[in-house]
Each structure stands twice: as structure tokens, then as C-alpha cells.
Design a protein around this motif. Structure first.
Motif, mmCIF file in Angstrom:
data_model
loop_
_atom_site.group_PDB
_atom_site.id
_atom_site.type_symbol
_atom_site.label_atom_id
_atom_site.label_comp_id
_atom_site.label_asym_id
_atom_site.label_seq_id
_atom_site.Cartn_x
_atom_site.Cartn_y
_atom_site.Cartn_z
ATOM 1 N N GLU A 127 0.837 -1.206 0.000
ATOM 2 C CA GLU A 127 0.000 0.000 0.000
ATOM 3 C C GLU A 127 0.874 1.258 0.000
ATOM 4 O OE1 GLU A 127 -3.563 2.235 2.491
ATOM 5 O OE2 GLU A 127 -2.525 0.545 3.407
ATOM 6 N N PHE A 128 1.955 1.236 0.772
ATOM 7 C CA PHE A 128 2.863 2.384 0.851
ATOM 8 C C PHE A 128 3.434 2.712 -0.526
ATOM 9 C CE2 PHE A 128 7.258 3.990 1.676
ATOM 10 C CZ PHE A 128 6.923 5.166 2.307
ATOM 11 N N ILE A 129 3.885 1.695 -1.239
ATOM 12 C CA ILE A 129 4.454 1.907 -2.580
ATOM 13 C C ILE A 129 3.393 2.459 -3.532
ATOM 14 C CG2 ILE A 129 5.439 0.741 -4.601
ATOM 15 C CD1 ILE A 129 6.831 -1.172 -2.524
ATOM 16 N N GLU A 130 2.176 1.939 -3.441
ATOM 17 C CA GLU A 130 1.083 2.420 -4.305
ATOM 18 C C GLU A 130 0.779 3.897 -4.019
ATOM 19 O OE1 GLU A 130 -2.201 -0.223 -3.703
ATOM 20 O OE2 GLU A 130 -1.269 -1.862 -4.833
ATOM 21 N N ILE A 131 0.798 4.262 -2.741
ATOM 22 C CA ILE A 131 0.534 5.651 -2.348
ATOM 23 C C ILE A 131 1.633 6.572 -2.894
ATOM 24 C CG2 ILE A 131 0.459 7.224 -0.354
ATOM 25 C CD1 ILE A 131 -0.879 4.785 1.158
ATOM 26 N N LYS A 141 3.478 6.015 -5.480
ATOM 27 C CA LYS A 141 3.336 6.090 -6.937
ATOM 28 C C LYS A 141 2.220 7.051 -7.332
ATOM 29 C CE LYS A 141 5.531 1.819 -8.361
ATOM 30 N NZ LYS A 141 5.432 0.499 -8.965
ATOM 31 N N THR A 142 1.155 7.091 -6.539
ATOM 32 C CA THR A 142 0.073 8.059 -6.778
ATOM 33 C C THR A 142 0.611 9.488 -6.633
ATOM 34 O OG1 THR A 142 -1.598 6.510 -5.963
ATOM 35 C CG2 THR A 142 -2.220 8.835 -5.999
ATOM 36 N N GLU A 188 13.686 4.267 -4.293
ATOM 37 C CA GLU A 188 14.170 4.908 -5.517
ATOM 38 C C GLU A 188 13.889 4.043 -6.744
ATOM 39 O OE1 GLU A 188 17.785 7.719 -7.011
ATOM 40 O OE2 GLU A 188 18.250 6.247 -5.462
ATOM 41 N N ALA A 189 14.009 2.709 -6.588
ATOM 42 C CA ALA A 189 13.714 1.803 -7.711
ATOM 43 C C ALA A 189 12.245 1.882 -8.104
ATOM 44 C CB ALA A 189 14.082 0.373 -7.335
ATOM 45 N N GLU A 190 11.377 2.102 -7.108
ATOM 46 C CA GLU A 190 9.929 2.175 -7.351
ATOM 47 C C GLU A 190 9.489 3.555 -7.818
ATOM 48 O OE1 GLU A 190 7.932 -0.376 -7.207
ATOM 49 O OE2 GLU A 190 9.069 -1.878 -6.084
ATOM 50 N N CYS A 191 10.092 4.588 -7.233
ATOM 51 C CA CYS A 191 9.633 5.970 -7.474
ATOM 52 C C CYS A 191 10.825 6.916 -7.673
ATOM 53 C CB CYS A 191 8.789 6.452 -6.296
ATOM 54 S SG CYS A 191 7.339 5.448 -5.951
ATOM 55 N N PRO A 192 11.544 6.789 -8.785
ATOM 56 C CA PRO A 192 12.751 7.616 -8.977
ATOM 57 C C PRO A 192 12.480 9.117 -9.030
ATOM 58 C CG PRO A 192 12.173 6.407 -10.998
ATOM 59 C CD PRO A 192 11.322 5.860 -9.906
ATOM 60 N N LYS A 193 11.342 9.508 -9.618
ATOM 61 C CA LYS A 193 11.042 10.949 -9.718
ATOM 62 C C LYS A 193 10.769 11.551 -8.340
ATOM 63 C CE LYS A 193 9.225 11.229 -14.441
ATOM 64 N NZ LYS A 193 8.034 11.531 -15.261
ATOM 65 N N LEU A 194 10.149 10.750 -7.475
ATOM 66 C CA LEU A 194 9.842 11.235 -6.121
ATOM 67 C C LEU A 194 11.139 11.432 -5.328
ATOM 68 C CD1 LEU A 194 7.110 11.881 -4.757
ATOM 69 C CD2 LEU A 194 7.323 9.710 -3.547
#
Length: 219
Positions: A127-131, A133-134, A176-182
Motif C-alpha cells: 500500500e505504501f508503494i502504491e501511495i 506512486k500516486t 528509488e527503484a519504485e519511485c525515482p522521480k519522487l
């Protein structure tokens, strides 16, 4: 009469970090008073009798509770400095929507990463990763959530960045692998003096988590 600004806070609190950053952005001098949440001080209980939580912003003897509300208050009381919220009503509403989204979503799932086991732990991580990514989708290719201007939504989220290393350690994954832009956004934010002064080091947070688990009775 000189203004008296006091902040009752606890150093690892990502919510308190918001208020610290907002005050720093406005160049407001404040008296920081560290609180022991396991032995709450009389001033904390007096100034926040409903929730008995930090952060509490005390301005000339009057308490303002809840970090997002404190950010709005700071923006209204010291309007001449850098605005935290957009002046356009629609953009302002959108910023408040995302601040509310961060408040309701990020902490709960992140806590399960270090504070739960088994299926609950895995569900929290997912859920954390999905949030995130949102939030990354909302950020898009903008410099900050408000475009070129650092503001309300950035401040609402950036405190969690100091906890990312701990989440990765206890969750065994790479944000970082999941959300590099963040992560690129977060690195831009920490270059700001207000953020750099207000966020504790990631290593300090990671060392603190086992102590926190012990105090909360989490194995």
C-alpha cells in the motif's frame, strides 16, 4: 510587543518537521521545546488537552494544533514572506486535497513496514508503494508539487523522506527503484535551507526505530 512563538515537538516527528519548515520558510524565530511523549509535560497537556499530541504551535500564548492547520496559520499570520499556499482558490483547494491525502494515507501504511509482521507487514509495504506512486504521478515532471514553487504539499510530504531509509531497511525494498522521480524531488527539497535545518539525518531515524518499537512493545 515582541511576538512569542513556541513549538512543542518531538525530533523524529514528520508532522513536527512540517511546522519547523514552514516557520523557517517565513524566517519566524521560534523557541523549540523538545517533548517526551512517554512522559508528557504539563504545557503539552495544557496546550493540547484534546489529543495530547505534538506538534503544538503556541503564538503569543495561544495554541494551534495539527500540523496542516499550523501551516495554514503560519501562512496567514506571516503573509508577506514566501507564500506556502497558492492564491488561486482552485489551486489552493488542490493543494489542501493532497495535503489531506498525505495525512490520511502515508503514515498508516508506512508504520506497518516497521511495526508489523507477516501479511500485515507485506500489505503495508504494498500500500505504501502504491501511495507513493500516486503522489509521483501527481508530481509528474514538475520541480515541486506546486510547479516551480516549493510550498504546502512539498512541506506536507518531505518529512517522511527522513524515514525512507528506515522503511527500506525494515521493508527490504528500494523506494528509488519504485519511485525515482519522487526521490529526485526529495533531493531537490533537502537543498533548501529550511528543509535541511528541519530534517534529522536518516541514520539517526533508522537507529531510533528499534528503540521506538521497544517502547511500544513491538517485537
Amino acid at each position: 510587543m515582541a511576538e512569542e512563538v513556541i513549538l512543542l515537538d518531538f525530533w523524529p516527528s514528520m508532522f513536527g518537521m512540517r511546522t519547523r519548515i514552514a516557520l523557517e520558510e517565513k524566517n519566524v524565530k521560534f523557541d523549540y521545546r523538545e517533548q517526551d511523549l512517554w512522559n508528557k509535560s504539563p504545557i503539552l497537556l495544557e496546550m493540547n488537552p484534546v489529543h495530547k499530541k505534538i506538534p503544538v504551535l503556541i503564538h503569543n500564548g495561544k495554541p494551534v494544533c495539527e500540523s496542516l492547520i499550523q501551516m495554514e496559520y503560519i501562512d496567514e499570520v506571516w503573509p508577506s514572506k514566501t507564500p506556502l499556499l497558492p492564491s488561486d482558490p482552485y489551486q489552493r483547494a488542490q493543494a489542501k486535497f493532497w495535503g489531506d491525502f498525505i495525512d490520511k494515507k502515508v503514515y498508516g501504511s508506512a508504520r506497518l513496514i516497521w511495526g508489523a509482521k507477516g501479511e500485515e507487514h507485506e500489505a503495508g509495504k504494498k500500500e505504501f508503494i502504491e501511495i507513493l506512486k500516486t503522489l509521483e504521478s501527481e508530481l509528474g515532471d514538475k520541480t515541486y508539487f506546486g510547479g516551480e514553487t516549493f510550498g504546502y504539499v512539498d512541506i506536507a510530504l518531505i518529512g517522511f523522506y527522513s524515514w525512507f531509509e528506515a522503511y527500506e531497511k525494515f521493508g527490504n525494498f528500494s523506494i528509488e527503484a519504485e519511485c525515482p522521480k519522487l526521490i529526485a524531488w526529495a533531493k531537490r527539497c533537502v537543498k533548501r535551507e529550511s528543509v535541511a535545518k528541519s530534517l534529522p539525518g536518516s541514520e539517526k531515524i533508522t537507529k531510533f526505530v528499534p528503540e521506538l518499537k521497544e517502547k511500544l512493545g513491538i517485537e
